[in-house]
Design an enzyme around this catalytic site. Structure first.
Site, PDB file in Angstrom:
ATOM      1  N   LEU A   2       1.015  -0.995   0.015  1.00 51.66           N
ATOM      2  CA  LEU A   2       0.218  -0.039  -0.138  1.00 51.66           C
ATOM      3  C   LEU A   2       0.854   1.305   0.026  1.00 51.66           C
ATOM      4  O   LEU A   2       0.385   2.451  -0.066  1.00 51.66           O
ATOM      5  CB  LEU A   2      -0.961   0.063   1.154  1.00 51.66           C
ATOM      6  CG  LEU A   2      -2.010  -1.090   1.265  1.00 51.66           C
ATOM      7  CD1 LEU A   2      -2.969  -0.733   2.315  1.00 51.66           C
ATOM      8  CD2 LEU A   2      -3.113  -1.005  -0.009  1.00 51.66           C
ATOM      9  N   HIS A  24       9.036 -14.183   1.178  1.00 52.94           N
ATOM     10  CA  HIS A  24       9.485 -13.973  -0.285  1.00 52.94           C
ATOM     11  C   HIS A  24      10.476 -14.739  -0.451  1.00 52.94           C
ATOM     12  O   HIS A  24      11.604 -14.979  -0.329  1.00 52.94           O
ATOM     13  CB  HIS A  24      10.169 -12.510  -0.527  1.00 52.94           C
ATOM     14  CG  HIS A  24      10.205 -12.191  -1.958  1.00 52.94           C
ATOM     15  ND1 HIS A  24       9.881 -11.260  -2.557  1.00 52.94           N
ATOM     16  CD2 HIS A  24      11.522 -12.601  -2.632  1.00 52.94           C
ATOM     17  CE1 HIS A  24      10.285 -11.396  -3.888  1.00 52.94           C
ATOM     18  NE2 HIS A  24      11.399 -12.022  -3.962  1.00 52.94           N
ATOM     19  N   ASP A  60      -0.178  -9.204  -4.437  1.00 54.41           N
ATOM     20  CA  ASP A  60       1.342  -8.625  -4.518  1.00 54.41           C
ATOM     21  C   ASP A  60       1.173  -7.243  -5.551  1.00 54.41           C
ATOM     22  O   ASP A  60       1.950  -7.109  -6.093  1.00 54.41           O
ATOM     23  CB  ASP A  60       2.095  -9.540  -5.388  1.00 54.41           C
ATOM     24  CG  ASP A  60       3.592  -9.034  -4.954  1.00 54.41           C
ATOM     25  OD1 ASP A  60       3.793  -8.239  -4.299  1.00 54.41           O
ATOM     26  OD2 ASP A  60       4.649  -9.610  -5.685  1.00 54.41           O
ATOM     27  N   HIS A  82       4.178   1.666  -8.596  1.00 51.72           N
ATOM     28  CA  HIS A  82       5.421   2.377  -8.698  1.00 51.72           C
ATOM     29  C   HIS A  82       5.100   3.451  -9.613  1.00 51.72           C
ATOM     30  O   HIS A  82       4.305   3.113 -10.627  1.00 51.72           O
ATOM     31  CB  HIS A  82       6.681   1.674  -9.275  1.00 51.72           C
ATOM     32  CG  HIS A  82       7.270   0.607  -8.426  1.00 51.72           C
ATOM     33  ND1 HIS A  82       7.932   1.045  -7.278  1.00 51.72           N
ATOM     34  CD2 HIS A  82       6.941  -0.624  -8.397  1.00 51.72           C
ATOM     35  CE1 HIS A  82       8.314   0.008  -6.785  1.00 51.72           C
ATOM     36  NE2 HIS A  82       7.834  -1.240  -7.255  1.00 51.72           N
TER      37      HIS A  82
HETATM   38  C1  NCD Z   1       7.331  -5.364  -4.653  1.00 50.57           C
HETATM   39  C2  NCD Z   1       7.418  -4.147  -4.326  1.00 50.57           C
HETATM   40  O1  NCD Z   1       7.724  -3.166  -5.262  1.00 50.57           O
HETATM   41  O2  NCD Z   1       7.354  -3.510  -3.266  1.00 50.57           O
HETATM   42  N1  NCD Z   1       7.829  -5.664  -6.066  1.00 50.57           N
HETATM   43  C3  NCD Z   1       7.098  -6.600  -6.785  1.00 50.57           C
HETATM   44  O3  NCD Z   1       7.764  -6.911  -7.925  1.00 50.57           O
HETATM   45  N2  NCD Z   1       6.455  -7.620  -6.196  1.00 50.57           N
HETATM   46  C4  NCD Z   1       8.264  -6.176  -3.650  1.00 50.57           C
HETATM   47  C5  NCD Z   1       7.848  -7.885  -3.661  1.00 50.57           C
HETATM   48  O4  NCD Z   1       6.862  -8.146  -3.295  1.00 50.57           O
HETATM   49  O5  NCD Z   1       8.782  -8.450  -3.798  1.00 50.57           O
HETATM   50 ZN    ZN Z   2       5.097  -8.200  -2.703  1.00 47.90          ZN
END
Ligand code: NCD
Ligand code: ZN
Length: 363
Positions: free
Chosen positions: A17, A147, A259, A263
């Site tokens: 989040l 993870h 997940d 960004h």
């Molecule tokens: C996640 C992130 O950007 O926080 N990125 C992703 O590719 N899933 C980190 C993670 O869960 O590996």
């Molecule tokens: Zn993640």
């Protein structure tokens, strides 16, 4: 023909989040579709203590209150953020007791150091440095979220999950004395097999929409697609099929975890693109379309709403979510103030549309 489908409101067992402005932008999408969500702690300043988890939870709840006051979400909408703590080699084992006592920390999250976004402060030697903490987790019955990839740069990026299973998960499975203690993000055929291997093990896996829809070819189709770059990275077609079979089978060890990892577009379309797909805006439409494509809509509720709480011995949600069979296009871009996010499957047509209660007047 079914054109409307109502299920118990789902939970998201893996979501990012973020914080500040990004939190205010993305939280609405999760809150509309999910009654609970496991909120990952990998902020730029990671959530490494109970105190930080409590403060982060407050920021999330404040952001939701703001949305309610702006009438962007129903006042009666119930949402529970399930907080997590970012595990480090130096995390004191007593932190588990503080976390449990807080009543708001759901789990600890293991990021092997430098395996993914903001994981550079993660764990270098889990079994060497965190064994007492792992014991405490089991004593208080608190889950460990994993993870599941090694960060060893000598290991091929597409093999990192398989190697992690051999090096870490096999041992974790051996030392787990308590039920329901480990949840992993497994996104390969080997991961699925590992979960299925022992029905009584305390290990289950969440599955993302991106790993159900795409394989690694899609990252490179027609050029390099940074919006399909996520970690764990997309794998081969045979892995995607194994995940699709597992997710849609109804098996209680597999459940929903988007997940969703937003960004800003400028960080994705960048010479050094960061990992993460944003799918929270239409997560349930994606999952429903996927399940329908293999004729398994009947198992969607198990995957999205029942298997998760059953695994954790939590009550199933009481609210409902309705999905409509209606072609809808995923927006090319989501924009709010200075933030631009390109959602997963941007511009693609989905066969199902979720409708949050508050959007009902759209119909
Ligand atoms: C996640 C992130 O950007 O926080 N990125 C992703 O590719 N899933 C980190 C993670 O869960 O590996
Ligand atoms: Zn993640």
């Amino acid at each position: 023909m079914i054109d409307k489908f109502t299920i118990t409101k789902p939970d998201d067992w893996h979501v990012h989040l973020r914080d500040s402005q990004m939190l205010d932008v993305v939280v609405l999408d999760t809150v509309k579709q999910f009654a609970r969500a496991v909120v990952m702690p990998n902020l730029q300043i990671p959530v490494i203590t109970t105190e930080m988890a409590i403060a982060y939870r407050e920021r999330i709840l404040n952001s939701i209150e703001k949305l309610k006051s702006e009438n962007r979400i129903e006042v009666g909408n119930i949402f529970e953020p399930l907080m997590t703590i970012y595990l480090q080699d130096s995390t004191p084992s007593e932190e588990v007791l503080r976390a449990k006592k807080s009543g708001v920390v759901f789990a600890f999250k293991l990021y092997p150091a430098s395996s993914t976004t903001n994981s550079q402060h993660g764990v270098v030697d889990l079994l060497g440095n965190c064994s007492e903490l792992l014991e405490n987790l089991q004593k208080v019955g608190m889950p460990l979220l994993v993870h599941s990839e090694v960060s060893d740069r000598r290991v091929d990026i597409f093999d990192r999950e398989r190697v992690f299973i051999d090096r870490v998960m096999v041992i974790l499975r051996k030392i787990s004395k308590f039920k329901n203690s480990i949840l992993s993000i497994f996104l390969t055929k080997e991961g699925v097999d590992f979960v299925l291997d022992d029905d009584n093990s305390p290990i289950a896996a969440t599955i993302t929409p991106q790993h159900l829809i795409y394989n690694r070819n899609d990252i490179f189709f027609g050029g390099l697609n940074p919006h399909l770059y996520c970690l764990p990275i997309l794998k081969k077609e045979e892995d995607r099929i194994a995940l699709l079979n597992a997710a849609t089978s109804g098996n209680k060890k597999f459940f929903l975890g988007t997940d969703s990892a937003p960004h800003d577009k400028s960080f994705k379309e960048n010479a050094c693109s960061c990992a993460g797909c944003y799918n929270a805006s239409h997560a349930m439409s994606l999952y429903a379309s996927i399940f329908d494509s293999v004729g398994r809509l009947d198992n969607l509720e198990l995957f999205a709403s029942f298997n998760g709480p059953d695994f954790y011995n939590l009550p199933r949600n009481k609210e409902l979510l309705t999905l409509y069979k209606e072609d809808n296009i995923v927006p090319n871009e989501l924009t709010s103030n200075d933030i631009k996010i390109i959602p997963l499957s941007a511009g693609k047509i989905l066969k199902w549309l979720y409708v949050a209660v508050f959007d009902f007047n759209l119909f």
